[in-house]
Scaffold this motif. Structure first.
Motif, PDB file in Angstrom:
ATOM      1  N   MET A   1       0.838  -1.186   0.000  1.00 55.92           N
ATOM      2  CA  MET A   1       0.000   0.000   0.000  1.00 55.92           C
ATOM      3  C   MET A   1       0.883   1.249   0.000  1.00 55.92           C
ATOM      4  O   MET A   1       1.867   1.317   0.722  1.00 55.92           O
ATOM      5  N   ILE A   2       0.485   2.196  -0.801  1.00 57.82           N
ATOM      6  CA  ILE A   2       1.192   3.471  -0.907  1.00 57.82           C
ATOM      7  C   ILE A   2       0.203   4.579  -0.561  1.00 57.82           C
ATOM      8  O   ILE A   2      -0.918   4.586  -1.072  1.00 57.82           O
ATOM      9  N   THR A   3       0.616   5.513   0.294  1.00 55.82           N
ATOM     10  CA  THR A   3      -0.232   6.659   0.609  1.00 55.82           C
ATOM     11  C   THR A   3       0.371   7.893  -0.045  1.00 55.82           C
ATOM     12  O   THR A   3       1.554   8.189   0.134  1.00 55.82           O
ATOM     13  N   LEU A   4      -0.446   8.580  -0.817  1.00 56.01           N
ATOM     14  CA  LEU A   4      -0.046   9.805  -1.500  1.00 56.01           C
ATOM     15  C   LEU A   4      -0.982  10.934  -1.092  1.00 56.01           C
ATOM     16  O   LEU A   4      -2.197  10.731  -0.992  1.00 56.01           O
ATOM     17  N   SER A  10      -5.459  12.930   1.024  1.00 56.78           N
ATOM     18  CA  SER A  10      -4.686  11.710   1.211  1.00 56.78           C
ATOM     19  C   SER A  10      -5.385  10.542   0.520  1.00 56.78           C
ATOM     20  O   SER A  10      -6.608  10.393   0.626  1.00 56.78           O
ATOM     21  N   HIS A  11      -4.599   9.730  -0.192  1.00 62.94           N
ATOM     22  CA  HIS A  11      -5.110   8.562  -0.904  1.00 62.94           C
ATOM     23  C   HIS A  11      -4.217   7.372  -0.583  1.00 62.94           C
ATOM     24  O   HIS A  11      -2.996   7.472  -0.706  1.00 62.94           O
ATOM     25  N   THR A  12      -4.812   6.250  -0.182  1.00 57.48           N
ATOM     26  CA  THR A  12      -4.069   5.019   0.014  1.00 57.48           C
ATOM     27  C   THR A  12      -4.365   4.116  -1.165  1.00 57.48           C
ATOM     28  O   THR A  12      -5.519   3.791  -1.432  1.00 57.48           O
ATOM     29  N   LEU A  13      -3.306   3.759  -1.887  1.00 62.37           N
ATOM     30  CA  LEU A  13      -3.441   2.999  -3.120  1.00 62.37           C
ATOM     31  C   LEU A  13      -2.782   1.636  -2.984  1.00 62.37           C
ATOM     32  O   LEU A  13      -1.677   1.529  -2.458  1.00 62.37           O
ATOM     33  N   ASP A  14      -3.444   0.631  -3.492  1.00 57.53           N
ATOM     34  CA  ASP A  14      -2.898  -0.722  -3.513  1.00 57.53           C
ATOM     35  C   ASP A  14      -2.237  -0.925  -4.877  1.00 57.53           C
ATOM     36  O   ASP A  14      -2.848  -1.454  -5.807  1.00 57.53           O
ATOM     37  N   ILE A  15      -0.997  -0.409  -4.989  1.00 62.52           N
ATOM     38  CA  ILE A  15      -0.257  -0.502  -6.256  1.00 62.52           C
ATOM     39  C   ILE A  15       1.189  -0.871  -5.976  1.00 62.52           C
ATOM     40  O   ILE A  15       1.687  -0.689  -4.866  1.00 62.52           O
ATOM     41  N   ALA A  24      -0.405   6.253 -11.456  1.00 62.36           N
ATOM     42  CA  ALA A  24      -1.227   6.334 -10.245  1.00 62.36           C
ATOM     43  C   ALA A  24      -2.202   7.500 -10.357  1.00 62.36           C
ATOM     44  O   ALA A  24      -3.384   7.363 -10.031  1.00 62.36           O
ATOM     45  N   LEU A  25      -1.724   8.630 -10.839  1.00 61.79           N
ATOM     46  CA  LEU A  25      -2.595   9.800 -10.984  1.00 61.79           C
ATOM     47  C   LEU A  25      -3.715   9.538 -11.977  1.00 61.79           C
ATOM     48  O   LEU A  25      -4.890   9.783 -11.693  1.00 61.79           O
ATOM     49  N   ARG A  26      -3.347   9.027 -13.141  1.00 61.24           N
ATOM     50  CA  ARG A  26      -4.335   8.852 -14.213  1.00 61.24           C
ATOM     51  C   ARG A  26      -5.245   7.643 -13.988  1.00 61.24           C
ATOM     52  O   ARG A  26      -6.460   7.748 -14.170  1.00 61.24           O
ATOM     53  N   PRO A  61       8.803   6.812  -9.551  1.00 61.10           N
ATOM     54  CA  PRO A  61       7.992   5.753  -8.932  1.00 61.10           C
ATOM     55  C   PRO A  61       7.273   6.303  -7.698  1.00 61.10           C
ATOM     56  O   PRO A  61       7.813   7.152  -6.985  1.00 61.10           O
ATOM     57  N   VAL A  62       6.072   5.796  -7.443  1.00 67.93           N
ATOM     58  CA  VAL A  62       5.302   6.290  -6.300  1.00 67.93           C
ATOM     59  C   VAL A  62       6.050   6.099  -4.986  1.00 67.93           C
ATOM     60  O   VAL A  62       5.893   6.908  -4.067  1.00 67.93           O
ATOM     61  N   ALA A  63       6.877   5.087  -4.882  1.00 68.25           N
ATOM     62  CA  ALA A  63       7.641   4.845  -3.655  1.00 68.25           C
ATOM     63  C   ALA A  63       8.613   5.984  -3.361  1.00 68.25           C
ATOM     64  O   ALA A  63       8.998   6.191  -2.210  1.00 68.25           O
ATOM     65  N   ALA A  64       9.012   6.732  -4.375  1.00 65.20           N
ATOM     66  CA  ALA A  64       9.972   7.825  -4.197  1.00 65.20           C
ATOM     67  C   ALA A  64       9.318   9.109  -3.693  1.00 65.20           C
ATOM     68  O   ALA A  64      10.020  10.048  -3.312  1.00 65.20           O
ATOM     69  N   ILE A  65       8.007   9.159  -3.646  1.00 65.34           N
ATOM     70  CA  ILE A  65       7.306  10.378  -3.223  1.00 65.34           C
ATOM     71  C   ILE A  65       7.476  10.602  -1.729  1.00 65.34           C
ATOM     72  O   ILE A  65       7.692  11.722  -1.292  1.00 65.34           O
TER      73      ILE A  65
END
Length: 156
Positions: A1-4, A10-15, A24-26, A61-65
């Motif tokens: 899970m990634i939270t952005l 705040s959004h928690t995404l299962d990616i 992730a945005l689109r 990558p979303v992990a780098a945010i």
């Protein structure tokens, strides 16, 4: 899970953590302002602001945010109430096909956030990574100059 945190929400995404932010945005958040252009970080159509910096979302990558906030064109204003910079792009008719414009606006917004009264040379250097294939560069520059004046009084 990634939270952005995107545009203040705040959004928690299962990616997969290696998923590019653009996808992730689109795909997950349905924010379609950032465009897929080249996928190589060479055109800037996917530019968003992460923290205080403009980034090519196709490469990040979303992990780098991490904890940094993400801002997209959707976070600057609405059709009914465009932000100052968006209004300037409209006033100057800076969009021709419109594909690059969200990325241009976001790169310009990052500059104006950091330097409210940039010189013409600073604007040109800052905007250089983003491409406009239609050739509206002079209108884009005029829009940024207009917004610069609107954001910090009217300097000569």
């Amino acid at each position: 899970m990634i939270t952005l945190t995107v545009n203040g929400e705040s959004h928690t995404l299962d990616i997969d953590p290696s998923t590019p932010l653009l996808y992730a945005l689109r795909n997950q958040l349905q924010l379609h302002g950032a465009k897929y252009g080249c996928g190589l970080g060479q055109c800037g159509a996917c530019t968003v602001i992460v923290g205080e910096e403009p980034v090519f979302s196709c490469l990040m990558p979303v992990a780098a945010i991490g904890e940094r906030a993400v801002r997209t064109i959707e976070g600057l204003g609405t059709i009914e109430q465009p932000g100052k910079l968006q209004r300037a792009f409209i006033n100057q008719q800076a969009a021709q096909c419109g594909y690059c414009i969200a990325g241009m606006v976001m790169r310009a917004q990052a500059l104006l956030d950091r330097t409210p009264w940039p010189s013409d040379e600073e604007i040109r250097a800052h905007m250089e990574p983003n491409l406009c294939r239609c050739g509206t560069h002079m209108r884009i520059l005029a829009a940024i100059l207009e917004a610069r004046g609107a954001s910090n009084g009217n300097h000569s």
